[in-house]
Design a protein around this motif. Structure first.
Motif, PDB file in Angstrom:
ATOM      1  N   PHE B  66     -54.063 -15.797 -34.356  1.00 22.54           N
ATOM      2  CA  PHE B  66     -53.235 -16.606 -33.475  1.00 22.54           C
ATOM      3  C   PHE B  66     -51.911 -15.856 -33.295  1.00 22.54           C
ATOM      4  N   ILE B  67     -51.539 -15.537 -32.049  1.00 16.55           N
ATOM      5  CA  ILE B  67     -50.287 -14.822 -31.785  1.00 16.55           C
ATOM      6  C   ILE B  67     -49.313 -15.742 -31.068  1.00 16.55           C
ATOM      7  N   ARG B  68     -48.062 -15.842 -31.563  1.00 18.13           N
ATOM      8  CA  ARG B  68     -47.056 -16.663 -30.874  1.00 18.13           C
ATOM      9  C   ARG B  68     -46.583 -15.891 -29.642  1.00 18.13           C
ATOM     10  N   GLY B  69     -46.612 -16.560 -28.483  1.00 21.28           N
ATOM     11  CA  GLY B  69     -46.459 -15.890 -27.202  1.00 21.28           C
ATOM     12  C   GLY B  69     -45.186 -15.091 -27.013  1.00 21.28           C
ATOM     13  N   ASN B  70     -44.084 -15.539 -27.596  1.00 21.06           N
ATOM     14  CA  ASN B  70     -42.809 -14.858 -27.339  1.00 21.06           C
ATOM     15  C   ASN B  70     -42.756 -13.446 -27.926  1.00 21.06           C
ATOM     16  N   ASN B  71     -43.765 -13.082 -28.725  1.00 18.32           N
ATOM     17  CA  ASN B  71     -43.806 -11.737 -29.292  1.00 18.32           C
ATOM     18  C   ASN B  71     -44.558 -10.742 -28.424  1.00 18.32           C
ATOM     19  N   VAL B  72     -45.201 -11.231 -27.356  1.00 18.92           N
ATOM     20  CA  VAL B  72     -46.054 -10.370 -26.519  1.00 18.92           C
ATOM     21  C   VAL B  72     -45.203  -9.497 -25.602  1.00 18.92           C
ATOM     22  N   LEU B  73     -45.514  -8.202 -25.582  1.00 24.65           N
ATOM     23  CA  LEU B  73     -44.876  -7.270 -24.657  1.00 24.65           C
ATOM     24  C   LEU B  73     -45.760  -7.133 -23.414  1.00 24.65           C
ATOM     25  N   PHE B  74     -46.979  -6.649 -23.608  1.00 21.13           N
ATOM     26  CA  PHE B  74     -47.922  -6.599 -22.480  1.00 21.13           C
ATOM     27  C   PHE B  74     -49.356  -6.644 -22.976  1.00 21.13           C
ATOM     28  N   ILE B  75     -50.254  -6.868 -22.041  1.00 23.26           N
ATOM     29  CA  ILE B  75     -51.675  -7.053 -22.357  1.00 23.26           C
ATOM     30  C   ILE B  75     -52.499  -6.214 -21.383  1.00 23.26           C
ATOM     31  N   THR B  76     -53.477  -5.479 -21.907  1.00 26.94           N
ATOM     32  CA  THR B  76     -54.425  -4.801 -21.021  1.00 26.94           C
ATOM     33  C   THR B  76     -55.824  -5.347 -21.266  1.00 26.94           C
ATOM     34  N   VAL B  77     -56.611  -5.330 -20.210  1.00 25.95           N
ATOM     35  CA  VAL B  77     -57.991  -5.802 -20.308  1.00 25.95           C
ATOM     36  C   VAL B  77     -58.892  -4.574 -20.409  1.00 25.95           C
ATOM     37  N   GLU B  78     -59.671  -4.525 -21.466  1.00 25.73           N
ATOM     38  CA  GLU B  78     -60.596  -3.399 -21.664  1.00 25.73           C
ATOM     39  C   GLU B  78     -61.790  -3.549 -20.722  1.00 25.73           C
TER      40      GLU B  78
ATOM     41  N   ILE C  28     -39.541   1.517 -22.280  1.00 27.10           N
ATOM     42  CA  ILE C  28     -40.822   1.943 -21.691  1.00 27.10           C
ATOM     43  C   ILE C  28     -40.759   1.781 -20.180  1.00 27.10           C
ATOM     44  N   GLU C  29     -41.341   2.754 -19.452  1.00 20.64           N
ATOM     45  CA  GLU C  29     -41.406   2.665 -17.990  1.00 20.64           C
ATOM     46  C   GLU C  29     -42.871   2.634 -17.553  1.00 20.64           C
ATOM     47  N   ILE C  30     -43.186   1.658 -16.704  1.00 18.28           N
ATOM     48  CA  ILE C  30     -44.549   1.462 -16.225  1.00 18.28           C
ATOM     49  C   ILE C  30     -44.553   1.532 -14.705  1.00 18.28           C
ATOM     50  N   ALA C  31     -45.449   2.363 -14.137  1.00 17.65           N
ATOM     51  CA  ALA C  31     -45.628   2.392 -12.682  1.00 17.65           C
ATOM     52  C   ALA C  31     -46.991   1.810 -12.349  1.00 17.65           C
ATOM     53  N   GLY C  32     -47.089   1.109 -11.225  1.00 14.16           N
ATOM     54  CA  GLY C  32     -48.383   0.546 -10.856  1.00 14.16           C
ATOM     55  C   GLY C  32     -48.295  -0.232  -9.557  1.00 14.16           C
ATOM     56  N   ARG C  33     -49.457  -0.734  -9.112  1.00 15.34           N
ATOM     57  CA  ARG C  33     -49.502  -1.497  -7.866  1.00 15.34           C
ATOM     58  C   ARG C  33     -49.295  -2.974  -8.190  1.00 15.34           C
ATOM     59  N   LEU C  34     -48.349  -3.611  -7.542  1.00 12.79           N
ATOM     60  CA  LEU C  34     -48.015  -5.004  -7.858  1.00 12.79           C
ATOM     61  C   LEU C  34     -49.086  -5.952  -7.321  1.00 12.79           C
ATOM     62  N   SER C  55     -38.564  12.320 -17.267  1.00 10.97           N
ATOM     63  CA  SER C  55     -39.356  13.340 -16.559  1.00 10.97           C
ATOM     64  C   SER C  55     -40.367  12.726 -15.590  1.00 10.97           C
ATOM     65  N   LYS C  56     -40.610  11.414 -15.710  1.00 15.09           N
ATOM     66  CA  LYS C  56     -41.617  10.709 -14.891  1.00 15.09           C
ATOM     67  C   LYS C  56     -43.050  11.191 -15.182  1.00 15.09           C
ATOM     68  N   GLU C  57     -43.217  12.004 -16.202  1.00 19.60           N
ATOM     69  CA  GLU C  57     -44.539  12.471 -16.621  1.00 19.60           C
ATOM     70  C   GLU C  57     -45.392  11.285 -17.096  1.00 19.60           C
ATOM     71  N   VAL C  58     -46.650  11.221 -16.640  1.00 21.94           N
ATOM     72  CA  VAL C  58     -47.544  10.130 -17.058  1.00 21.94           C
ATOM     73  C   VAL C  58     -47.982  10.349 -18.503  1.00 21.94           C
ATOM     74  N   LYS C  59     -47.743   9.328 -19.349  1.00 21.10           N
ATOM     75  CA  LYS C  59     -48.125   9.437 -20.760  1.00 21.10           C
ATOM     76  C   LYS C  59     -49.524   8.875 -21.000  1.00 21.10           C
ATOM     77  N   ARG C  60     -49.878   7.800 -20.304  1.00 19.90           N
ATOM     78  CA  ARG C  60     -51.250   7.294 -20.400  1.00 19.90           C
ATOM     79  C   ARG C  60     -51.526   6.322 -19.262  1.00 19.90           C
ATOM     80  N   ASN C  61     -52.785   6.277 -18.870  1.00 21.82           N
ATOM     81  CA  ASN C  61     -53.218   5.316 -17.857  1.00 21.82           C
ATOM     82  C   ASN C  61     -53.668   4.056 -18.566  1.00 21.82           C
ATOM     83  N   VAL C  62     -53.205   2.900 -18.093  1.00 25.37           N
ATOM     84  CA  VAL C  62     -53.553   1.669 -18.803  1.00 25.37           C
ATOM     85  C   VAL C  62     -54.333   0.683 -17.935  1.00 25.37           C
ATOM     86  N   GLY C  63     -54.739   1.094 -16.733  1.00 25.78           N
ATOM     87  CA  GLY C  63     -55.533   0.196 -15.884  1.00 25.78           C
ATOM     88  C   GLY C  63     -54.738  -1.015 -15.446  1.00 25.78           C
TER      89      GLY C  63
END
Lengths: 79, 79, 79, 79, 79, 79, 79
Positions: B66-78, C28-34, C55-63
């Protein structure tokens, strides 16, 4: 998806009376029996123990512990 | 633009039951199956694993988390 | 001044489907399509990439990436 | 489970007039007799003492102490 | 005192279309033309430039910039 | 327990016009005569003095001081 | 005590048009003439100057300054 409709807090309800482990934002880890919680994630734990988050070694027994919810990072349910 | 009208949280709904990766504000990365979330971004993950954010190496298995929401930075979907 | 009456969030609407760059509070800097955002500035980005802010160099793609709004520092629209 | 239905704050009520120990977010530990609290966890303690969180050695007596609730990390009830 | 009755935000209105300088909490300084703001102090700046807060040297041009209001420390209006 | 029903803020009322000591979250300690406060714990102190929290030595006299409530850690009433 | 009933913010009203000194949470000290404020303690100062909090030496003149209220630590009224 029926399961998805349940709120996160409703999952904590299933843990009432059972052992949970709470990781606080400042890195402290507390294990104890879940006695009460609310929407802010204020928690009351019985037989609470402060443990090392890595070795799980008990550092001290703190008895009944009241945790202010805004300090909670995450919670696991011991099985 | 029809697609633009959907709220960000509605995109998370599509991930119910699937694998997501949650980066917390303190740098911890958790991977697991999304079981529940709410508007605050409180999350419940099944088969959760704490991983190294760079090497993706699993550091420990934490079961249901269980994660408390205010700690979330970002989420990716695998995928 | 007519233009002044539009809310800041309404300017983000014009960026739907286009490239934006999000700087988070932790640097952290994230670029992507809104793809989606809401009043809290929760964001969903497609084809998101973590880049070096200098440097704007891409460090990783996160989908597809879901960002919790309270972590956002500022956003630029790529032209 | 009847007991589970009580709110966390209702457990603090049982401690009125008794000794509690409050750990603040900044690491300070205060022991004293609980005289009043509210939903924000603002607290008034009588005969309050600042103690070392490890050795429990009293560092200074502060008399009646008013604590702003948002600084509270957790509270234990002395038995 | 009539003047005193105006809210702080109403003073920002007078700056619409003019140059302002925004100091963020993390020390970053942004200069640009004020295009939009709201009660949270979310801001949209045109022709925005990140500058050194001491030398005022421009570090990079960022075009149109959206700033999330909770990051704002203070704002000056260039005359 | 009748006494327990009074809110923490009602205890501060008894201190109106008397000497209090306010410890701020950043470690600063202010002593002064309590002239006004509200629910957010915004405070106005007369004849306020910044003191060393350990030696209690006065570092400077600041006259009438307005403190924004969210910076307050705790308050003691001088007797 | 009649005086005690006035809210802290009402004391700031008496300072309209007069010199105040604002200490921000990050240690910056700003002196200037109070032109406007609101319940959040957002402030507008005229003829504002950034000064060294210890030596009171003026570091730079910033003209009219808008301060976002959540950054305010405390305020003194110059007499």
């Amino acid at each position: 998806m029926q399961k998805g409709q349940q709120s996160p807090l409703s999952y904590l309800k299933a843990a009432y009376g059972g052992e949970i482990v709470v990781r606080l934002k400042n890195g402290i880890e507390i294990a104890g029996r879940l006695r009460s919680f609310d929407d802010m994630m204020n928690l009351v734990l019985d037989s609470a123990k402060e443990r090392d988050p890595h070795s799980k070694e008990v550092k001290r027994n703190v008895g009944t512990l009241f945790i202010r919810g805004n300090n909670v990072l995450f919670i696991t349910v011991e099985e």
